[in-house]
Enzyme design. Structure first.
Site, mmCIF file in Angstrom:
data_model
loop_
_atom_site.group_PDB
_atom_site.id
_atom_site.type_symbol
_atom_site.label_atom_id
_atom_site.label_comp_id
_atom_site.label_asym_id
_atom_site.label_seq_id
_atom_site.Cartn_x
_atom_site.Cartn_y
_atom_site.Cartn_z
ATOM 1 N N TYR A 4 2.005 -9.036 16.488
ATOM 2 C CA TYR A 4 2.413 -8.052 15.465
ATOM 3 C C TYR A 4 3.166 -6.888 16.116
ATOM 4 O O TYR A 4 4.253 -6.512 15.675
ATOM 5 C CB TYR A 4 1.164 -7.559 14.728
ATOM 6 C CG TYR A 4 1.378 -6.377 13.813
ATOM 7 C CD1 TYR A 4 2.067 -6.508 12.610
ATOM 8 C CD2 TYR A 4 0.868 -5.118 14.134
ATOM 9 C CE1 TYR A 4 2.250 -5.411 11.763
ATOM 10 C CE2 TYR A 4 1.032 -4.036 13.303
ATOM 11 C CZ TYR A 4 1.723 -4.180 12.123
ATOM 12 O OH TYR A 4 1.898 -3.101 11.288
ATOM 13 N N TYR A 9 5.222 -7.783 7.614
ATOM 14 C CA TYR A 9 4.166 -8.783 7.795
ATOM 15 C C TYR A 9 3.054 -8.019 8.505
ATOM 16 O O TYR A 9 3.176 -7.691 9.686
ATOM 17 C CB TYR A 9 4.697 -9.926 8.652
ATOM 18 C CG TYR A 9 3.728 -11.073 8.867
ATOM 19 C CD1 TYR A 9 3.973 -12.319 8.298
ATOM 20 C CD2 TYR A 9 2.593 -10.930 9.652
ATOM 21 C CE1 TYR A 9 3.106 -13.394 8.514
ATOM 22 C CE2 TYR A 9 1.719 -11.988 9.858
ATOM 23 C CZ TYR A 9 1.977 -13.210 9.293
ATOM 24 O OH TYR A 9 1.126 -14.269 9.496
ATOM 25 N N GLN A 26 0.814 -1.209 0.000
ATOM 26 C CA GLN A 26 0.000 0.000 0.000
ATOM 27 C C GLN A 26 0.857 1.273 0.000
ATOM 28 O O GLN A 26 0.706 2.160 -0.835
ATOM 29 C CB GLN A 26 -0.843 -0.073 1.281
ATOM 30 C CG GLN A 26 -2.034 0.786 1.318
ATOM 31 C CD GLN A 26 -2.977 0.397 2.447
ATOM 32 O OE1 GLN A 26 -4.169 0.369 2.207
ATOM 33 N NE2 GLN A 26 -2.479 0.120 3.634
ATOM 34 N N LEU A 27 1.762 1.363 0.953
ATOM 35 C CA LEU A 27 2.595 2.557 1.098
ATOM 36 C C LEU A 27 3.669 2.622 0.013
ATOM 37 O O LEU A 27 3.916 3.695 -0.563
ATOM 38 C CB LEU A 27 3.240 2.545 2.494
ATOM 39 C CG LEU A 27 4.160 3.695 2.848
ATOM 40 C CD1 LEU A 27 3.440 5.047 2.744
ATOM 41 C CD2 LEU A 27 4.719 3.500 4.258
ATOM 42 N N ASP A 85 1.536 2.114 15.505
ATOM 43 C CA ASP A 85 0.940 2.457 16.809
ATOM 44 C C ASP A 85 0.784 1.215 17.696
ATOM 45 O O ASP A 85 0.629 1.338 18.905
ATOM 46 C CB ASP A 85 -0.419 3.125 16.597
ATOM 47 C CG ASP A 85 -1.364 2.325 15.713
ATOM 48 O OD1 ASP A 85 -0.880 1.623 14.811
ATOM 49 O OD2 ASP A 85 -2.589 2.394 15.921
ATOM 50 N N ASP A 131 14.133 -9.592 -0.839
ATOM 51 C CA ASP A 131 13.586 -10.184 0.383
ATOM 52 C C ASP A 131 14.373 -9.606 1.562
ATOM 53 O O ASP A 131 15.575 -9.836 1.670
ATOM 54 C CB ASP A 131 13.744 -11.712 0.302
ATOM 55 C CG ASP A 131 13.221 -12.421 1.544
ATOM 56 O OD1 ASP A 131 12.946 -11.755 2.560
ATOM 57 O OD2 ASP A 131 13.102 -13.659 1.489
HETATM 58 N N1 LIG Z 1 -1.647 -0.793 7.046
HETATM 59 C C1 LIG Z 1 -1.743 -0.158 8.231
HETATM 60 O O1 LIG Z 1 -2.849 0.166 8.711
HETATM 61 C C2 LIG Z 1 -0.503 0.196 8.991
HETATM 62 C C3 LIG Z 1 -0.637 0.859 10.229
HETATM 63 C C4 LIG Z 1 0.518 1.187 10.937
HETATM 64 C C5 LIG Z 1 1.755 0.877 10.417
HETATM 65 N N2 LIG Z 1 1.850 0.229 9.230
HETATM 66 C C6 LIG Z 1 3.172 -0.092 8.722
HETATM 67 O O2 LIG Z 1 3.344 0.590 7.494
HETATM 68 C C7 LIG Z 1 4.222 -0.141 6.650
HETATM 69 C C8 LIG Z 1 3.602 -0.313 5.271
HETATM 70 O O3 LIG Z 1 2.363 -0.980 5.440
HETATM 71 P P1 LIG Z 1 1.417 -1.306 4.206
HETATM 72 O O4 LIG Z 1 0.030 -1.035 4.644
HETATM 73 O O5 LIG Z 1 1.964 -0.671 2.963
HETATM 74 O O6 LIG Z 1 1.626 -2.894 4.152
HETATM 75 P P2 LIG Z 1 1.300 -3.915 2.965
HETATM 76 O O7 LIG Z 1 0.375 -3.299 1.980
HETATM 77 O O8 LIG Z 1 0.903 -5.187 3.650
HETATM 78 O O9 LIG Z 1 2.691 -4.109 2.237
HETATM 79 C C9 LIG Z 1 3.735 -4.821 2.836
HETATM 80 C C10 LIG Z 1 4.634 -5.307 1.728
HETATM 81 O O10 LIG Z 1 5.726 -5.996 2.331
HETATM 82 C C11 LIG Z 1 6.077 -7.029 1.441
HETATM 83 N N3 LIG Z 1 6.858 -8.063 2.127
HETATM 84 C C12 LIG Z 1 6.427 -9.030 2.970
HETATM 85 N N4 LIG Z 1 7.456 -9.805 3.355
HETATM 86 C C13 LIG Z 1 8.558 -9.317 2.723
HETATM 87 C C14 LIG Z 1 9.930 -9.675 2.717
HETATM 88 N N5 LIG Z 1 10.388 -10.726 3.431
HETATM 89 N N6 LIG Z 1 10.779 -8.953 1.961
HETATM 90 C C15 LIG Z 1 10.342 -7.895 1.233
HETATM 91 N N7 LIG Z 1 9.049 -7.510 1.188
HETATM 92 C C16 LIG Z 1 8.181 -8.214 1.942
HETATM 93 C C17 LIG Z 1 4.752 -7.563 0.919
HETATM 94 O O11 LIG Z 1 4.968 -8.211 -0.295
HETATM 95 P P3 LIG Z 1 4.219 -9.611 -0.611
HETATM 96 O O12 LIG Z 1 2.756 -9.261 -0.676
HETATM 97 O O13 LIG Z 1 4.796 -10.029 -1.904
HETATM 98 O O14 LIG Z 1 4.525 -10.517 0.540
HETATM 99 C C18 LIG Z 1 3.973 -6.270 0.750
HETATM 100 O O15 LIG Z 1 4.081 -5.767 -0.554
HETATM 101 C C19 LIG Z 1 4.519 -1.441 7.405
HETATM 102 O O16 LIG Z 1 5.733 -1.311 8.087
HETATM 103 C C20 LIG Z 1 3.395 -1.548 8.411
HETATM 104 O O17 LIG Z 1 3.789 -2.288 9.545
HETATM 105 C C21 LIG Z 1 0.743 -0.113 8.493
#
Ligand SMILES: NC(=O)c1ccc[n+]([C@@H]2O[C@H](COP(=O)([O-])OP(=O)(O)OC[C@H]3O[C@@H](n4cnc5c(N)ncnc54)[C@H](OP(=O)(O)O)[C@@H]3O)[C@@H](O)[C@H]2O)c1
Length: 276
Positions: free
Chosen positions: A116, A52, A10-11, A93, A31
């Site tokens: 998590y 994750y 997403q980000l 958070d 990876d």
């Molecule tokens: N979403 C929220 O509400 C939220 C809130 C607070 C903080 N965050 C943080 O914000 C950041 C971005 O979140 P997001 O919403 O963009 O998450 P996301 O959409 O789930 O994207 C995470 C990405 O990480 C990749 N990934 C997983 N395992 C990996 C590995 N071993 N090596 C490289 N890439 C890997 C996934 O690829 P695959 O699909 O191919 O596995 C996916 O594209 C994260 O750090 C998350 O913890 C998110």
């Protein structure tokens, strides 16, 4: 050129959309659990979006969550330190216990209640130890990926009413705004290493759902409030996880827009695909 591991999430998607100077790497290309200094050498910065993020699944899959959220960022931080490449790592958070009564400052005591959150906290620790930057955010939604805003929009078109929890407070964050903030951070690289960046203001999931209905031109009264106890989930959710942006502003960075105006902007930008 800025390297973005987890670039197809997403980000990461919004970082790539904002700047031609971003190389968004898929998990297959890079990876984070096997990254080396050669992978990051020559980039002006790394913004780590790999994670994750399946909060409930992590409760029974903590080893895998730990590998991606703690071991990976640690390896990335070591690789960046070796290569001399600044690392910005995104966290959550969920590292806080969620029983606060005022917005959390970066220096407030942590105490995650979920697997998590525990794994993300360890990732933070490893990144900070190697001299990287950590940015905590909350309630992220964007055009690319599954999120609460899209889920509510889908429910609006398929159900007469929807019941949403009204006893969890936080700040929704449009991934586009966060991406812009992270790019600004990468340009400034302030001396403060642990920061919060989330949408301004605060609301509950119920408040956010009503706002989504408003944006769709639907009656927000079709959203009704309920409690966390009505919807038990495998991972506990923080009751209060508003993040203070004071340290972010003090570091010379522009505050992210208020969550409500950001939602309007996100709808105008097509965060939810228009109905056929
Ligand atoms: N979403 C929220 O509400 C939220 C809130 C607070 C903080 N965050 C943080 O914000 C950041 C971005 O979140 P997001 O919403 O963009 O998450 P996301 O959409 O789930 O994207 C995470 C990405 O990480 C990749 N990934 C997983 N395992 C990996 C590995 N071993 N090596 C490289 N890439 C890997 C996934 O690829 P695959 O699909 O191919 O596995 C996916 O594209 C994260 O750090 C998350 O913890 C998110």
């Amino acid at each position: 050129m800025i390297l973005v591991p987890g670039g197809r999430g997403q980000l990461g998607h919004d970082l790539a959309a904002l700047s031609a100077d971003v190389h968004a790497a898929s998990s297959a290309e890079l990876d984070v659990t096997a990254v080396t200094a050669d992978d990051v050498r020559g980039y002006s910065a790394v913004i780590n979006c790999a994670a994750y993020t399946a909060v409930d699944a992590a409760e029974t899959d903590e080893d895998r969550a730990f590998a991606v959220n703690a071991v990976g960022p640690g390896l990335l931080a070591r690789a960046c330190a070796t290569a001399g490449t600044p690392l910005i790592h995104v966290s959550t958070d969920y590292v806080f216990p969620g029983d606060g009564t005022r917005p959390y400052e970066p220096t407030d005591d942590v105490g995650p209640k979920s697997a998590y959150g525990r794994t993300k906290l360890e990732g933070e620790r490893r990144v900070l130890e190697e001299g990287g930057w950590v940015v905590r955010t909350s309630w992220v939604y964007g055009a690319n990926g599954s999120n609460f805003v899209k889920t509510m929009a889908a429910l609006e078109s398929s159900r007469p009413s929807v019941s949403v929890v009204d006893d969890q407070r936080g700040a929704p964050t449009w991934s586009h705004d966060l991406a812009a903030g992270l790019l600004e951070l990468a340009a400034v690289l302030p001396s403060t290493r642990l920061l919060h960046a989330a949408g301004g203001g605060e609301t509950t999931w119920f408040g956010l759902a009503q706002a989504v209905f408003e944006e769709l031109g639907a009656d927000p009264a079709r959203v009704t409030p309920c409690t966390t106890a009505d919807f038990p989930r495998p991972a506990p959710r923080p009751a209060y996880s508003v993040l203070s942006g004071a340290a972010w502003v003090a570091a010379g960075l522009r505050p992210l827009p208020h969550w409500r105006s950001a939602l309007t902007a996100a709808f105008r930008a097509g965060v939810v695909a228009p109905r056929a």
